[in-house]
Write an enzyme that holds these catalytic residues in place. Structure first.
Site, PDB file in Angstrom:
ATOM      1  N   ASP A 122      48.206  39.215  56.364  1.00  0.00           N
ATOM      2  CA  ASP A 122      48.330  38.119  55.396  1.00  0.00           C
ATOM      3  C   ASP A 122      49.695  38.107  54.729  1.00  0.00           C
ATOM      4  O   ASP A 122      49.805  37.825  53.532  1.00  0.00           O
ATOM      5  CB  ASP A 122      47.208  38.206  54.352  1.00  0.00           C
ATOM      6  CG  ASP A 122      46.988  36.884  53.626  1.00  0.00           C
ATOM      7  OD1 ASP A 122      47.460  35.842  54.135  1.00  0.00           O
ATOM      8  OD2 ASP A 122      46.362  36.883  52.552  1.00  0.00           O
ATOM      9  N   ALA A 131      41.820  32.609  46.600  1.00  0.00           N
ATOM     10  CA  ALA A 131      40.621  32.123  47.271  1.00  0.00           C
ATOM     11  C   ALA A 131      39.429  32.995  46.908  1.00  0.00           C
ATOM     12  O   ALA A 131      38.294  32.545  46.858  1.00  0.00           O
ATOM     13  CB  ALA A 131      40.840  32.164  48.772  1.00  0.00           C
ATOM     14  N   LEU A 179      46.699  35.716  35.415  1.00  0.00           N
ATOM     15  CA  LEU A 179      47.906  35.838  36.254  1.00  0.00           C
ATOM     16  C   LEU A 179      47.842  34.930  37.463  1.00  0.00           C
ATOM     17  O   LEU A 179      48.860  34.464  37.958  1.00  0.00           O
ATOM     18  CB  LEU A 179      48.073  37.282  36.716  1.00  0.00           C
ATOM     19  CG  LEU A 179      48.457  38.302  35.641  1.00  0.00           C
ATOM     20  CD1 LEU A 179      48.368  39.712  36.191  1.00  0.00           C
ATOM     21  CD2 LEU A 179      49.863  38.022  35.117  1.00  0.00           C
ATOM     22  N   GLY A 180      46.659  34.705  37.962  1.00  0.00           N
ATOM     23  CA  GLY A 180      46.560  33.848  39.138  1.00  0.00           C
ATOM     24  C   GLY A 180      45.134  33.720  39.611  1.00  0.00           C
ATOM     25  O   GLY A 180      44.272  34.537  39.274  1.00  0.00           O
ATOM     26  N   GLY A 219      39.326  35.578  44.202  1.00  0.00           N
ATOM     27  CA  GLY A 219      39.052  35.966  42.824  1.00  0.00           C
ATOM     28  C   GLY A 219      40.123  35.532  41.855  1.00  0.00           C
ATOM     29  O   GLY A 219      41.063  34.822  42.211  1.00  0.00           O
ATOM     30  N   THR A 220      39.950  35.985  40.619  1.00  0.00           N
ATOM     31  CA  THR A 220      40.911  35.682  39.569  1.00  0.00           C
ATOM     32  C   THR A 220      41.567  36.981  39.143  1.00  0.00           C
ATOM     33  O   THR A 220      40.906  38.019  39.059  1.00  0.00           O
ATOM     34  CB  THR A 220      40.189  35.043  38.364  1.00  0.00           C
ATOM     35  OG1 THR A 220      39.554  33.846  38.812  1.00  0.00           O
ATOM     36  CG2 THR A 220      41.145  34.701  37.247  1.00  0.00           C
ATOM     37  N   VAL A 221      42.867  36.903  38.900  1.00  0.00           N
ATOM     38  CA  VAL A 221      43.584  38.091  38.460  1.00  0.00           C
ATOM     39  C   VAL A 221      44.005  37.888  36.999  1.00  0.00           C
ATOM     40  O   VAL A 221      44.650  36.892  36.667  1.00  0.00           O
ATOM     41  CB  VAL A 221      44.809  38.379  39.356  1.00  0.00           C
ATOM     42  CG1 VAL A 221      45.476  39.684  38.928  1.00  0.00           C
ATOM     43  CG2 VAL A 221      44.399  38.463  40.820  1.00  0.00           C
TER      44      VAL A 221
END
Ligand SMILES: Nc1ncnc2c1ncn2[C@@H]1O[C@H](COP(=O)(O)OP(=O)(O)OP(=O)(O)O)[C@@H](O)[C@H]1O
Length: 386
Positions: free
Chosen positions: A144, A25, A21-22, A27-29
């Site tokens: 954020d 900075a 999914l994405g 991690g990876t989803v």
């Protein structure tokens, strides 16, 4: 943390990746489904995975999990909850509900002139104000806010994501400081950051903003104020740029930047480079084109440089909700809005790639092979001082 049945089932060997999914900075989803409880992938969910090798990521990831866990006890319709979490020797992973409508940045780029109508802005801002109000009531400052972190649920309502930069504060804590003299060379704190999307070969509409970085040691000496320097440069408030203590008002400033970007398709203080942007954040007034409207008035009041004079400083979200831009809005009925500005089509829940063949460990390992700028020596100041 209490283990629910679903949590007990969560493990790498019983999860299948549908797609990535994405990449952020930290991690990876992945979009995954549980092979045991949901073999036909009717209810996929998002799994955020972080490599534990970096102390920085490990700490931020554990913090994010703890915030999500807190939200399980105090849920909100525009905030995610923790489905479960687990760790291996190398990885830390946690599951949250999948938002199939992508994020507000992607959605904005699909609009004419990359800007939303005032009606859509009113709807999205209202939901975001409610989500922030809920976080603030729990003593959490989000820090954020940006369109990339506002995801669209299947219902078309929003979900704020990514809590690794959030911090806890107590509402009574902020004693405004006398303005300080600042002559730091800010650029040394902001090494160039290459997008992890590029490293991973993933295309994602991403504005030219940098990945959030932390500049200064987070100080909780009094347990009440965060003095760290985090966020995404175009969304940083003047007090964050100056490195002064800051609190909930930084989120209201970011709502002002977000509203401006949704209205004009660009953020108000974007400069030629980072230092230029910071200079503008500190010195320049936002430029409005056309006739003044309740929306431009709201933005102007949120983009008040002095936090104590900023809308939302005195009595939080209530002040913002009472602004004429929201006149007539039925706040209590927001969750029941059916005709939201955008509803993801079922095609967006693209489950055709069920046999993506992606192995989470191998994928993360491959990502690590390309050195991250966050690990480079040029970044030492930011990271060691976190
Ligand atoms: N629940 C979700 N549903 C759908 N997509 C998601 C979900 N959570 C995250 N994503 C996608 O993954 C991307 C990265 O997620 P996230 O922002 O949480 O990671 P990060 O490493 O903390 O990023 P950042 O660089 O902003 O710190 C998001 O921009 C979004 O596109």
């Amino acid at each position: 943390m209490e283990a629910t049945p679903l949590q007990q089932e969560l493990h790498l060997h019983n999860l299948r990746v549908i797609k990535v999914l994405g990449n952020g900075a930290m991690g990876t989803v992945f979009l995954v489904h549980n092979l045991i409880s949901d073999p036909s992938a009717h209810s996929p969910f998002a799994l955020k995975v972080v490599h534990k090798s970096s102390l920085h990521s490990d700490r931020r990831a554990r913090w994010e999990i703890s915030v999500l866990n807190t939200l399980n006890h105090k849920p909100h319709p525009f905030l995610p909850f923790l489905i479960g979490s687990f760790e291996t020797q190398q990885l830390l992973a946690w599951a949250i509900p999948f938002c199939p409508g992508r994020d507000l940045n992607v959605l904005r780029h699909r609009q004419a002139d990359h800007a939303f109508s005032p009606a859509a802005i009113r709807f999205y801002l209202a939901e975001i104000v409610c989500a922030l109000q809920h976080l603030h009531s729990m003593g959490i400052v989000y820090r954020d806010l940006k369109p990339e972190n506002i995801l669209i649920q299947q219902s078309g309502h929003v979900t704020l994501t990514d809590f690794d930069l959030s911090r806890t504060l107590t509402p009574k804590s902020f004693q405004p400081e006398e303005p300080k003299k600042h002559n730091r060379n800010l650029s040394r704190f902001f090494p160039t950051v290459v997008s992890d999307q590029k490293r991973a070969g993933i295309t994602k509409i991403k504005s030219a903003r940098v990945t959030p970085l932390t500049r200064r040691k987070t100080s909780f000496a009094d347990g009440e104020r965060s003095n760290s320097f985090v966020g995404t440069e175009e969304y940083l408030s003047p007090e964050m740029v100056r490195g002064d203590g800051h609190e909930f008002a930084v989120d209201w400033w970011a709502v002002g930047i977000l509203a401006y970007e949704m209205l004009y398709g660009t953020t108000p203080f974007r400069g030629k480079n980072r230092n230029d942007t910071f200079g503008r954040i500190l010195m320049m007034q936002p430029k409005f084109t056309g006739k003044p409207t309740p929306l431009t008035d709201l933005i102007g009041k949120l983009l008040e440089k002095e936090p104590t004079r900023r809308l939302g400083y005195r009595s939080g979200a209530c002040e913002i909700k009472e602004h004429p831009f929201f006149l007539g809005l039925q706040w209590k009925l927001l969750t029941q809005v059916v005709r939201t500005p955008f509803i993801p089509s079922k095609d967006n829940v693209e489950l055709t790639a069920k046999t993506s063949g992606i192995n989470i460990e191998e994928y993360l390992e491959k990502l690590r092979e390309t050195p991250s700028p966050l690990d480079s020596s040029s970044c030492t100041i930011s990271l060691t001082e976190f």
